[in-house]
Design a protein around this motif. Structure first.
Motif, PDB file in Angstrom:
ATOM      1  N   LEU A   1       0.860  -1.170   0.000  1.00 32.81           N
ATOM      2  CA  LEU A   1       0.000   0.000   0.000  1.00 32.81           C
ATOM      3  C   LEU A   1       0.900   1.225   0.000  1.00 32.81           C
ATOM      4  N   PHE A   2       0.781   2.047  -1.032  1.00 30.24           N
ATOM      5  CA  PHE A   2       1.525   3.293  -1.105  1.00 30.24           C
ATOM      6  C   PHE A   2       0.628   4.412  -0.604  1.00 30.24           C
ATOM      7  N   ARG A   3       1.094   5.129   0.404  1.00 25.02           N
ATOM      8  CA  ARG A   3       0.380   6.293   0.937  1.00 25.02           C
ATOM      9  C   ARG A   3       1.146   7.501   0.395  1.00 25.02           C
ATOM     10  N   VAL A   4       0.544   8.232  -0.553  1.00 16.78           N
ATOM     11  CA  VAL A   4       1.267   9.225  -1.329  1.00 16.78           C
ATOM     12  C   VAL A   4       0.701  10.631  -1.136  1.00 16.78           C
ATOM     13  N   GLU A   5       1.597  11.574  -0.919  1.00 18.39           N
ATOM     14  CA  GLU A   5       1.266  13.004  -0.930  1.00 18.39           C
ATOM     15  C   GLU A   5       1.581  13.518  -2.324  1.00 18.39           C
ATOM     16  N   ALA A   6       0.612  14.090  -3.012  1.00 20.20           N
ATOM     17  CA  ALA A   6       0.847  14.624  -4.350  1.00 20.20           C
ATOM     18  C   ALA A   6      -0.178  15.684  -4.673  1.00 20.20           C
ATOM     19  N   GLY A   7       0.190  16.598  -5.529  1.00 19.23           N
ATOM     20  CA  GLY A   7      -0.724  17.635  -5.959  1.00 19.23           C
ATOM     21  C   GLY A   7       0.030  18.872  -6.398  1.00 19.23           C
ATOM     22  N   PRO A   8      -0.696  19.899  -6.794  1.00 19.27           N
ATOM     23  CA  PRO A   8      -0.066  21.111  -7.321  1.00 19.27           C
ATOM     24  C   PRO A   8       0.895  21.787  -6.340  1.00 19.27           C
ATOM     25  N   GLU A   9       0.597  21.758  -5.068  1.00 25.11           N
ATOM     26  CA  GLU A   9       1.446  22.452  -4.096  1.00 25.11           C
ATOM     27  C   GLU A   9       2.668  21.633  -3.685  1.00 25.11           C
ATOM     28  N   VAL A  10       2.531  20.328  -3.563  1.00 24.65           N
ATOM     29  CA  VAL A  10       3.663  19.499  -3.126  1.00 24.65           C
ATOM     30  C   VAL A  10       4.373  18.827  -4.281  1.00 24.65           C
ATOM     31  N   GLY A  11       3.778  18.870  -5.469  1.00 25.66           N
ATOM     32  CA  GLY A  11       4.397  18.270  -6.640  1.00 25.66           C
ATOM     33  C   GLY A  11       3.978  16.824  -6.836  1.00 25.66           C
ATOM     34  N   LEU A  12       4.516  16.220  -7.889  1.00 24.58           N
ATOM     35  CA  LEU A  12       4.152  14.853  -8.244  1.00 24.58           C
ATOM     36  C   LEU A  12       5.319  13.882  -8.125  1.00 24.58           C
ATOM     37  N   GLY A  13       6.449  14.335  -7.617  1.00 25.54           N
ATOM     38  CA  GLY A  13       7.630  13.481  -7.506  1.00 25.54           C
ATOM     39  C   GLY A  13       7.389  12.230  -6.687  1.00 25.54           C
ATOM     40  N   HIS A  14       6.742  12.365  -5.533  1.00 27.42           N
ATOM     41  CA  HIS A  14       6.459  11.224  -4.662  1.00 27.42           C
ATOM     42  C   HIS A  14       5.578  10.211  -5.374  1.00 27.42           C
ATOM     43  N   LEU A  15       4.584  10.712  -6.089  1.00 26.77           N
ATOM     44  CA  LEU A  15       3.680   9.843  -6.832  1.00 26.77           C
ATOM     45  C   LEU A  15       4.426   9.106  -7.941  1.00 26.77           C
ATOM     46  N   ARG A  16       5.227   9.809  -8.700  1.00 23.87           N
ATOM     47  CA  ARG A  16       5.947   9.188  -9.826  1.00 23.87           C
ATOM     48  C   ARG A  16       6.945   8.136  -9.331  1.00 23.87           C
ATOM     49  N   ARG A  17       7.654   8.420  -8.259  1.00 24.25           N
ATOM     50  CA  ARG A  17       8.599   7.429  -7.697  1.00 24.25           C
ATOM     51  C   ARG A  17       7.847   6.208  -7.184  1.00 24.25           C
ATOM     52  N   SER A  18       6.712   6.436  -6.557  1.00 27.73           N
ATOM     53  CA  SER A  18       5.908   5.323  -6.044  1.00 27.73           C
ATOM     54  C   SER A  18       5.348   4.474  -7.182  1.00 27.73           C
ATOM     55  N   LEU A  19       4.934   5.105  -8.272  1.00 31.54           N
ATOM     56  CA  LEU A  19       4.445   4.355  -9.432  1.00 31.54           C
ATOM     57  C   LEU A  19       5.562   3.503 -10.033  1.00 31.54           C
ATOM     58  N   SER A  20       6.770   4.040 -10.073  1.00 31.57           N
ATOM     59  CA  SER A  20       7.906   3.262 -10.577  1.00 31.57           C
ATOM     60  C   SER A  20       8.156   2.035  -9.717  1.00 31.57           C
ATOM     61  N   LEU A  21       8.091   2.218  -8.405  1.00 30.22           N
ATOM     62  CA  LEU A  21       8.258   1.076  -7.497  1.00 30.22           C
ATOM     63  C   LEU A  21       7.131   0.060  -7.679  1.00 30.22           C
ATOM     64  N   ALA A  22       5.906   0.540  -7.820  1.00 27.28           N
ATOM     65  CA  ALA A  22       4.759  -0.362  -8.002  1.00 27.28           C
ATOM     66  C   ALA A  22       4.926  -1.197  -9.270  1.00 27.28           C
ATOM     67  N   LYS A  23       5.416  -0.578 -10.338  1.00 30.19           N
ATOM     68  CA  LYS A  23       5.632  -1.309 -11.588  1.00 30.19           C
ATOM     69  C   LYS A  23       6.716  -2.369 -11.420  1.00 30.19           C
ATOM     70  N   ALA A  24       7.768  -2.046 -10.678  1.00 30.75           N
ATOM     71  CA  ALA A  24       8.832  -3.022 -10.416  1.00 30.75           C
ATOM     72  C   ALA A  24       8.300  -4.169  -9.559  1.00 30.75           C
ATOM     73  N   PHE A  25       7.500  -3.856  -8.552  1.00 33.02           N
ATOM     74  CA  PHE A  25       6.893  -4.905  -7.723  1.00 33.02           C
ATOM     75  C   PHE A  25       6.000  -5.809  -8.570  1.00 33.02           C
ATOM     76  N   GLN A  26       5.244  -5.201  -9.482  1.00 34.61           N
ATOM     77  CA  GLN A  26       4.321  -5.953 -10.336  1.00 34.61           C
ATOM     78  C   GLN A  26       5.078  -6.991 -11.169  1.00 34.61           C
ATOM     79  N   GLU A  27       6.266  -6.649 -11.606  1.00 36.03           N
ATOM     80  CA  GLU A  27       7.072  -7.563 -12.419  1.00 36.03           C
ATOM     81  C   GLU A  27       7.466  -8.831 -11.670  1.00 36.03           C
TER      82      GLU A  27
END
Length: 68
Positions: A8-34
């Motif tokens: 379970l990824f608990r992610v802070e993301a949005g216009p004020e905090v940016g999308l970096g945390h979300l993008r890094r978490s998505l990369s990890l999720a894709k690696a886990f999926q493999e």
């Protein structure tokens, strides 16, 4: 007994905090999926729909903390 492993990824993301945390978490999720590990996302951001749509477009379930 057949137990599935998940993350379970608990992610802070949005216009004020940016999308970096979300993008890094998505990369990890894709690696886990493999390697057979499922991932879900719990997002905190404003507006949450933008981030949720990005996660779902990547093929992972997502839910907003605002709706809880």
């Amino acid at each position: 007994m057949n137990q599935s492993i998940g993350v379970l990824f608990r992610v802070e993301a949005g216009p004020e905090v940016g999308l970096g945390h979300l993008r890094r978490s998505l990369s990890l999720a894709k690696a886990f999926q493999e390697v057979g590990v499922s991932s879900r996302f719990l997002l905190n951001g404003d507006p949450p729909c933008i981030c949720i749509e990005e996660v779902q477009h990547s093929g992972f379930p997502a839910q907003s903390l605002a709706g809880m």
